[in-house]
Design a protein around this motif. Structure first.
Motif, PDB file in Angstrom:
ATOM      1  N   PRO A 140     -11.231  -2.758  -6.432  1.00  0.00           N
ATOM      2  CA  PRO A 140     -12.392  -2.078  -5.846  1.00  0.00           C
ATOM      3  C   PRO A 140     -12.636  -2.436  -4.375  1.00  0.00           C
ATOM      4  CG  PRO A 140     -12.936  -3.009  -7.990  1.00  0.00           C
ATOM      5  CD  PRO A 140     -11.604  -3.574  -7.608  1.00  0.00           C
ATOM      6  N   TYR A 141     -12.071  -3.540  -3.926  1.00  0.00           N
ATOM      7  CA  TYR A 141     -12.286  -3.982  -2.545  1.00  0.00           C
ATOM      8  C   TYR A 141     -11.163  -3.552  -1.593  1.00  0.00           C
ATOM      9  CZ  TYR A 141     -15.997  -7.011  -4.312  1.00  0.00           C
ATOM     10  OH  TYR A 141     -17.146  -7.499  -4.896  1.00  0.00           O
ATOM     11  N   LEU A 142     -10.089  -2.992  -2.133  1.00  0.00           N
ATOM     12  CA  LEU A 142      -8.963  -2.623  -1.284  1.00  0.00           C
ATOM     13  C   LEU A 142      -9.238  -1.315  -0.551  1.00  0.00           C
ATOM     14  CD1 LEU A 142      -5.921  -3.467  -3.594  1.00  0.00           C
ATOM     15  CD2 LEU A 142      -6.958  -4.886  -1.809  1.00  0.00           C
ATOM     16  N   PRO A 143      -8.905  -1.248   0.751  1.00  0.00           N
ATOM     17  CA  PRO A 143      -9.082   0.009   1.484  1.00  0.00           C
ATOM     18  C   PRO A 143      -8.228   1.121   0.872  1.00  0.00           C
ATOM     19  CG  PRO A 143      -8.663  -1.821   2.992  1.00  0.00           C
ATOM     20  CD  PRO A 143      -8.408  -2.330   1.605  1.00  0.00           C
ATOM     21  N   ALA A 144      -8.619   2.350   1.123  1.00  0.00           N
ATOM     22  CA  ALA A 144      -7.878   3.496   0.622  1.00  0.00           C
ATOM     23  C   ALA A 144      -6.421   3.409   1.061  1.00  0.00           C
ATOM     24  CB  ALA A 144      -8.502   4.793   1.142  1.00  0.00           C
ATOM     25  N   GLY A 145      -5.522   3.692   0.126  1.00  0.00           N
ATOM     26  CA  GLY A 145      -4.098   3.650   0.417  1.00  0.00           C
ATOM     27  C   GLY A 145      -3.428   2.351   0.054  1.00  0.00           C
ATOM     28  N   LEU A 146      -4.205   1.305  -0.236  1.00  0.00           N
ATOM     29  CA  LEU A 146      -3.642   0.025  -0.638  1.00  0.00           C
ATOM     30  C   LEU A 146      -3.858  -0.179  -2.131  1.00  0.00           C
ATOM     31  CD1 LEU A 146      -4.728  -2.385   2.265  1.00  0.00           C
ATOM     32  CD2 LEU A 146      -2.655  -1.014   2.044  1.00  0.00           C
ATOM     33  N   HIS A 147      -2.892  -0.808  -2.783  1.00  0.00           N
ATOM     34  CA  HIS A 147      -3.008  -1.025  -4.224  1.00  0.00           C
ATOM     35  C   HIS A 147      -2.153  -2.223  -4.634  1.00  0.00           C
ATOM     36  CE1 HIS A 147       1.040   0.713  -5.124  1.00  0.00           C
ATOM     37  NE2 HIS A 147       0.800   1.363  -4.016  1.00  0.00           N
ATOM     38  N   LEU A 148      -2.369  -2.684  -5.868  1.00  0.00           N
ATOM     39  CA  LEU A 148      -1.588  -3.767  -6.440  1.00  0.00           C
ATOM     40  C   LEU A 148      -0.485  -3.175  -7.309  1.00  0.00           C
ATOM     41  CD1 LEU A 148      -4.400  -6.246  -7.585  1.00  0.00           C
ATOM     42  CD2 LEU A 148      -3.241  -6.104  -5.364  1.00  0.00           C
ATOM     43  N   PRO A 149       0.609  -3.903  -7.498  1.00  0.00           N
ATOM     44  CA  PRO A 149       1.679  -3.384  -8.360  1.00  0.00           C
ATOM     45  C   PRO A 149       1.280  -3.446  -9.826  1.00  0.00           C
ATOM     46  CG  PRO A 149       2.203  -5.609  -7.686  1.00  0.00           C
ATOM     47  CD  PRO A 149       0.959  -5.218  -6.937  1.00  0.00           C
ATOM     48  N   SER A 150       1.848  -2.574 -10.605  1.00  0.00           N
ATOM     49  CA  SER A 150       1.678  -2.619 -12.053  1.00  0.00           C
ATOM     50  C   SER A 150       2.849  -3.388 -12.640  1.00  0.00           C
ATOM     51  CB  SER A 150       1.647  -1.209 -12.649  1.00  0.00           C
ATOM     52  OG  SER A 150       0.579  -0.480 -12.122  1.00  0.00           O
ATOM     53  N   PRO A 151       2.607  -4.264 -13.629  1.00  0.00           N
ATOM     54  CA  PRO A 151       3.719  -4.956 -14.264  1.00  0.00           C
ATOM     55  C   PRO A 151       4.695  -3.978 -14.860  1.00  0.00           C
ATOM     56  CG  PRO A 151       1.611  -5.941 -14.900  1.00  0.00           C
ATOM     57  CD  PRO A 151       1.303  -4.666 -14.169  1.00  0.00           C
ATOM     58  N   ALA A 152       5.976  -4.305 -14.811  1.00  0.00           N
ATOM     59  CA  ALA A 152       7.022  -3.415 -15.354  1.00  0.00           C
ATOM     60  C   ALA A 152       6.877  -3.290 -16.861  1.00  0.00           C
ATOM     61  CB  ALA A 152       8.385  -3.942 -14.993  1.00  0.00           C
TER      62      ALA A 152
ATOM     63  N   ASN B 136      -6.436  -6.472  11.747  1.00  0.00           N
ATOM     64  CA  ASN B 136      -7.260  -5.592  10.928  1.00  0.00           C
ATOM     65  C   ASN B 136      -7.205  -5.964   9.457  1.00  0.00           C
ATOM     66  OD1 ASN B 136      -8.052  -4.148  13.159  1.00  0.00           O
ATOM     67  ND2 ASN B 136      -6.581  -2.506  12.874  1.00  0.00           N
ATOM     68  N   LEU B 137      -6.045  -6.416   8.981  1.00  0.00           N
ATOM     69  CA  LEU B 137      -5.935  -6.821   7.577  1.00  0.00           C
ATOM     70  C   LEU B 137      -6.919  -7.931   7.244  1.00  0.00           C
ATOM     71  CD1 LEU B 137      -2.106  -6.828   6.802  1.00  0.00           C
ATOM     72  CD2 LEU B 137      -3.864  -5.457   5.679  1.00  0.00           C
ATOM     73  N   VAL B 138      -7.095  -8.864   8.157  1.00  0.00           N
ATOM     74  CA  VAL B 138      -8.042  -9.960   7.911  1.00  0.00           C
ATOM     75  C   VAL B 138      -9.440  -9.408   7.672  1.00  0.00           C
ATOM     76  CG1 VAL B 138      -9.156 -11.981   8.924  1.00  0.00           C
ATOM     77  CG2 VAL B 138      -6.694 -11.655   9.202  1.00  0.00           C
ATOM     78  N   VAL B 139      -9.857  -8.473   8.522  1.00  0.00           N
ATOM     79  CA  VAL B 139     -11.188  -7.882   8.387  1.00  0.00           C
ATOM     80  C   VAL B 139     -11.273  -7.028   7.125  1.00  0.00           C
ATOM     81  CG1 VAL B 139     -12.876  -6.338   9.459  1.00  0.00           C
ATOM     82  CG2 VAL B 139     -11.558  -7.923  10.878  1.00  0.00           C
ATOM     83  N   LEU B 140     -10.241  -6.207   6.901  1.00  0.00           N
ATOM     84  CA  LEU B 140     -10.265  -5.276   5.775  1.00  0.00           C
ATOM     85  C   LEU B 140     -10.261  -5.982   4.428  1.00  0.00           C
ATOM     86  CD1 LEU B 140      -7.678  -2.676   7.107  1.00  0.00           C
ATOM     87  CD2 LEU B 140     -10.129  -2.277   6.814  1.00  0.00           C
ATOM     88  N   LEU B 141      -9.506  -7.069   4.328  1.00  0.00           N
ATOM     89  CA  LEU B 141      -9.310  -7.713   3.030  1.00  0.00           C
ATOM     90  C   LEU B 141     -10.172  -8.951   2.807  1.00  0.00           C
ATOM     91  CD1 LEU B 141      -5.426  -7.391   2.638  1.00  0.00           C
ATOM     92  CD2 LEU B 141      -7.229  -5.926   1.720  1.00  0.00           C
ATOM     93  N   HIS B 142     -10.908  -9.389   3.830  1.00  0.00           N
ATOM     94  CA  HIS B 142     -11.723 -10.605   3.635  1.00  0.00           C
ATOM     95  C   HIS B 142     -12.728 -10.461   2.490  1.00  0.00           C
ATOM     96  CE1 HIS B 142     -13.364 -14.491   4.794  1.00  0.00           C
ATOM     97  NE2 HIS B 142     -14.568 -13.958   4.648  1.00  0.00           N
TER      98      HIS B 142
END
Length: 240
Positions: A228-240, A75-81
């Motif tokens: 904007p392309y990430l499914p709900a609930g997924l995110h990138l880290p913020s730099p410290a 599913n990750l392949v489909v969700l993140l392609h």
């Protein structure tokens, strides 16, 4: 049905600590008796669990399993392609998606730019995680400690890779400089769910196109393009 969804949403936001009945009732603005009846039905199906010590309610195994199934490798392949396509077009470089399998990175997907790139890669290929930017991004944000890292690297490389992980946590990105293929470098970021990495995305390019300034620029583009392309609930880290 709507009440059950409200309860599950509130418990997901509360995290592992959970909420006692009074807290949950207050957050939802619903009488405790009504909330308790909904919780009982959800507990019966294992969508909610209750701590016997504190009485707090949290998401149960069935609810967590839904998320795990949704974010399974296929599913990750489909969700993140679509995110990979957008990023590759933006930076005009090769983009990979990888996950950690044991002590190795498994390449799940890739998107190549229109221009020729002198990089060989193959979906389904596995490489020792600590040698890759993808692997370092995942290990860093798994909060891998020095003792656990010894599983992934030879003793001679432990200090160097440990320093790379600490830097990755600080900057929100990991790098690799010609460690798997001469003349090739990578920049990678983890994709997180609730602070836990489920995959990583990398930009791969000839090393001459990845000097420190370009690495910072690519990371900035990743942070601008991917969310904007990430499914709900997924995110990138913020730099410290």
């Amino acid at each position: 049905m709507d009440r059950a969804l409200q309860v599950l949403t509130a418990l997901a936001a509360a995290g592992p600590r959970g909420l006692v009945l009074a807290e949950l009732s207050g957050r939802l603005g619903v009488h405790k008796t009504t909330v308790h009846r909904t919780l009982a039905a959800l507990r019966h199906r294992d969508f909610v669990a209750q701590d016997v010590g504190t009485g707090a309610y949290s998401l149960g195994a069935a609810a967590v399993a839904l998320g795990e199934s949704y974010l399974a490798d296929d599913n990750l392949v489909v969700l993140l392609h679509p995110a990979l396509v957008a990023l590759s077009q933006d930076v005009a470089e090769l983009v990979h998606l990888g996950v950690l399998v044991g002590t190795e990175i498994l390449y799940l997907d890739k998107v190549e730019p229109d221009r020729p790139v002198r990089v060989w890669s193959q979906v389904g290929r596995s490489i020792p995680a600590a040698r890759t930017a993808l692997g370092r991004a995942l290990l860093a944000f798994r909060e891998t400690d020095r003792a656990a890292l010894a599983r992934y690297v030879d003793a001679a490389d432990l200090d160097r890779v440990w320093a790379e992980l600490r830097r990755a946590r600080e900057l929100g990105r990991a790098v690799e400089d010609q460690e798997n293929e001469p003349g090739i470098g990578c920049v990678a970021v983890p994709v997180l769910r609730g602070g836990v990495p489920v995959a990583a995305v990398s930009v791969t390019a000839p090393a001459e196109r990845l000097d420190p300034a370009r690495v910072a620029e690519v990371h900035a583009r990743v942070r601008a393009v991917l969310p904007p392309y990430l499914p709900a609930g997924l995110h990138l880290p913020s730099p410290a």
